[in-house]
Design a protein around this motif. Structure first.
Motif, PDB file in Angstrom:
ATOM      1  N   ALA A   5      18.005   9.106   4.899  1.00 43.43           N
ATOM      2  CA  ALA A   5      17.566   8.508   6.166  1.00 43.43           C
ATOM      3  C   ALA A   5      16.624   9.457   6.918  1.00 43.43           C
ATOM      4  CB  ALA A   5      18.780   8.166   7.037  1.00 43.43           C
ATOM      5  N   LEU A   6      16.912  10.746   6.882  1.00 44.94           N
ATOM      6  CA  LEU A   6      16.046  11.736   7.522  1.00 44.94           C
ATOM      7  C   LEU A   6      14.654  11.702   6.899  1.00 44.94           C
ATOM      8  CD1 LEU A   6      15.519  14.226   9.354  1.00 44.94           C
ATOM      9  CD2 LEU A   6      16.464  15.626   7.490  1.00 44.94           C
ATOM     10  N   MET A   7      14.591  11.717   5.571  1.00 45.92           N
ATOM     11  CA  MET A   7      13.297  11.717   4.882  1.00 45.92           C
ATOM     12  C   MET A   7      12.536  10.413   5.135  1.00 45.92           C
ATOM     13  SD  MET A   7      12.838  14.614   3.495  1.00 45.92           S
ATOM     14  CE  MET A   7      13.871  15.605   4.534  1.00 45.92           C
ATOM     15  N   LEU A   8      13.253   9.295   5.150  1.00 44.69           N
ATOM     16  CA  LEU A   8      12.620   8.005   5.426  1.00 44.69           C
ATOM     17  C   LEU A   8      12.054   7.979   6.844  1.00 44.69           C
ATOM     18  CD1 LEU A   8      12.003   5.098   4.513  1.00 44.69           C
ATOM     19  CD2 LEU A   8      14.249   4.457   5.397  1.00 44.69           C
ATOM     20  N   GLY A   9      12.835   8.462   7.796  1.00 44.65           N
ATOM     21  CA  GLY A   9      12.359   8.508   9.177  1.00 44.65           C
ATOM     22  C   GLY A   9      11.161   9.423   9.344  1.00 44.65           C
ATOM     23  N   LEU A  10      11.215  10.594   8.723  1.00 48.64           N
ATOM     24  CA  LEU A  10      10.070  11.508   8.787  1.00 48.64           C
ATOM     25  C   LEU A  10       8.835  10.872   8.161  1.00 48.64           C
ATOM     26  CD1 LEU A  10      11.844  14.871   7.975  1.00 48.64           C
ATOM     27  CD2 LEU A  10      10.594  14.342  10.082  1.00 48.64           C
ATOM     28  N   ASN A  11       9.045  10.178   7.083  1.00 51.33           N
ATOM     29  CA  ASN A  11       7.947   9.485   6.414  1.00 51.33           C
ATOM     30  C   ASN A  11       7.249   8.540   7.391  1.00 51.33           C
ATOM     31  OD1 ASN A  11       6.322   7.881   4.798  1.00 51.33           O
ATOM     32  ND2 ASN A  11       7.979   7.101   3.567  1.00 51.33           N
ATOM     33  N   GLN A  12       8.016   7.782   8.145  1.00 49.31           N
ATOM     34  CA  GLN A  12       7.441   6.829   9.091  1.00 49.31           C
ATOM     35  C   GLN A  12       6.737   7.523  10.261  1.00 49.31           C
ATOM     36  OE1 GLN A  12       7.339   3.405   8.721  1.00 49.31           O
ATOM     37  NE2 GLN A  12       8.001   4.003   6.682  1.00 49.31           N
ATOM     38  N   HIS A  13       7.344   8.562  10.784  1.00 49.64           N
ATOM     39  CA  HIS A  13       6.822   9.196  11.993  1.00 49.64           C
ATOM     40  C   HIS A  13       5.646  10.124  11.751  1.00 49.64           C
ATOM     41  CE1 HIS A  13       9.681   7.619  14.862  1.00 49.64           C
ATOM     42  NE2 HIS A  13      10.615   7.763  13.935  1.00 49.64           N
ATOM     43  N   THR A  14       5.477  10.597  10.533  1.00 48.54           N
ATOM     44  CA  THR A  14       4.408  11.570  10.272  1.00 48.54           C
ATOM     45  C   THR A  14       3.119  10.923   9.779  1.00 48.54           C
ATOM     46  OG1 THR A  14       5.246  11.969   8.026  1.00 48.54           O
ATOM     47  CG2 THR A  14       6.013  13.456   9.784  1.00 48.54           C
ATOM     48  N   ARG A  15       3.088   9.621   9.620  1.00 45.54           N
ATOM     49  CA  ARG A  15       1.915   8.931   9.074  1.00 45.54           C
ATOM     50  C   ARG A  15       0.627   9.196   9.840  1.00 45.54           C
ATOM     51  NH1 ARG A  15       3.794   4.835   5.745  1.00 45.54           N
ATOM     52  NH2 ARG A  15       5.225   5.989   4.427  1.00 45.54           N
ATOM     53  N   ARG A  16       0.709   9.277  11.144  1.00 46.74           N
ATOM     54  CA  ARG A  16      -0.494   9.425  11.961  1.00 46.74           C
ATOM     55  C   ARG A  16      -0.756  10.875  12.358  1.00 46.74           C
ATOM     56  NH1 ARG A  16       2.419   5.474  12.766  1.00 46.74           N
ATOM     57  NH2 ARG A  16       1.830   3.324  12.628  1.00 46.74           N
ATOM     58  N   MET A  17       0.033  11.777  11.811  1.00 44.43           N
ATOM     59  CA  MET A  17      -0.125  13.195  12.137  1.00 44.43           C
ATOM     60  C   MET A  17      -1.132  13.850  11.199  1.00 44.43           C
ATOM     61  SD  MET A  17       3.784  14.499  12.638  1.00 44.43           S
ATOM     62  CE  MET A  17       4.886  13.795  13.838  1.00 44.43           C
ATOM     63  N   GLU A  18      -1.696  14.929  11.677  1.00 43.10           N
ATOM     64  CA  GLU A  18      -2.517  15.770  10.812  1.00 43.10           C
ATOM     65  C   GLU A  18      -1.584  16.448   9.808  1.00 43.10           C
ATOM     66  OE1 GLU A  18      -5.861  16.011  10.776  1.00 43.10           O
ATOM     67  OE2 GLU A  18      -5.837  14.445  12.321  1.00 43.10           O
ATOM     68  N   ARG A  19      -2.158  16.909   8.721  1.00 38.72           N
ATOM     69  CA  ARG A  19      -1.384  17.468   7.612  1.00 38.72           C
ATOM     70  C   ARG A  19      -0.423  18.579   8.057  1.00 38.72           C
ATOM     71  NH1 ARG A  19      -2.143  21.515   3.672  1.00 38.72           N
ATOM     72  NH2 ARG A  19      -1.242  20.915   1.686  1.00 38.72           N
ATOM     73  N   GLU A  20      -0.901  19.569   8.776  1.00 39.17           N
ATOM     74  CA  GLU A  20      -0.054  20.698   9.184  1.00 39.17           C
ATOM     75  C   GLU A  20       1.047  20.268  10.146  1.00 39.17           C
ATOM     76  OE1 GLU A  20       0.205  23.703   7.820  1.00 39.17           O
ATOM     77  OE2 GLU A  20      -1.306  22.931   6.428  1.00 39.17           O
ATOM     78  N   GLU A  21       0.725  19.340  11.024  1.00 41.64           N
ATOM     79  CA  GLU A  21       1.735  18.829  11.957  1.00 41.64           C
ATOM     80  C   GLU A  21       2.834  18.073  11.201  1.00 41.64           C
ATOM     81  OE1 GLU A  21       1.942  16.168  16.060  1.00 41.64           O
ATOM     82  OE2 GLU A  21       0.183  16.007  14.768  1.00 41.64           O
ATOM     83  N   ALA A  22       2.433  17.290  10.197  1.00 46.03           N
ATOM     84  CA  ALA A  22       3.410  16.553   9.390  1.00 46.03           C
ATOM     85  C   ALA A  22       4.293  17.521   8.599  1.00 46.03           C
ATOM     86  CB  ALA A  22       2.696  15.593   8.447  1.00 46.03           C
TER      87      ALA A  22
END
Length: 195
Positions: A162-179
């Motif tokens: 669930a953590l990885m799935l949530g991170l996957n959703q929230h990091t889509r619009r982030m720059e690479r280093e921020e993600a």
């Protein structure tokens, strides 16, 4: 593999490759079977013979992506000596894969918007169970090696998924280093809770 089996595999690959390009370009919902027919020169019946439905074809592409991810991970897993190192490595591997894979947007659309037949739902549930099983085995190795002192490895495997799935959703619009930083922070928090 005999000649007929080889032809069947080549046809499936040609259909999958053409469909992948269309799904990447147009998205899941906007890609029609008729466009895949046109791109491949195969009949709709031939596509349905090999994949049963547009959903089945798309799920085949997701399964290919999963196999590719696993092969890439297994090729570098030995670089991470401990389970903790492996968890950080997986988080980074997931971040890179999700940020760079051309099917990411179409997969989101498929999971979030598409109505799915019961056989597709069953295959998706099996896929998710595979992710949880992978997590459980990895976490169990950490328990066995003394890195973690936890009792509910099954529950933690679900939480990690669930953590990885949530991170996957929230990091889509982030720059690479921020993600990448978000994935590392997520793993920091998870590991703090189980060490």
């Amino acid at each position: 593999m005999n000649k007929k089996q080889l032809q069947t595999e080549q046809t499936k690959k040609r259909i999958a490759d053409a469909a992948r390009a269309l799904f990447v370009q147009k998205g899941y919902k906007a890609t029609a079977i008729e466009e895949i027919v046109k791109a491949t020169g195969c009949s709709a019946g031939n596509i349905y013979y090999h994949f049963k439905s547009k959903e089945g074809l798309f799920l085949h592409l997701i399964e290919e992506w999963n196999r590719e991810w696993e092969e890439n991970w297994l090729a570098k897993e030995s670089l991470y000596p401990t389970t903790i190192d492996k968890l950080y490595g997986i988080a980074e591997h997931l971040a890179h894969d999700q940020l760079n894979h051309p099917l990411t947007k179409a997969v989101d659309e498929f999971f979030n918007n598409a109505e799915k037949a019961s056989d597709i739902e069953e295959r998706l549930n099996e896929m998710v169970q595979g992710y949880v099983d992978f997590n459980r085995q990895l976490l169990q190795r950490g328990v066995d090696s003394g890195e973690f002192k936890v009792k509910d490895v099954n529950g933690l495997a679900i939480i990690l998924d669930a953590l990885m799935l949530g991170l996957n959703q929230h990091t889509r619009r982030m720059e690479r280093e921020e993600a990448l930083a978000a994935y590392r922070l997520g793993m920091d928090v998870f590991l703090h809770g189980i060490r």
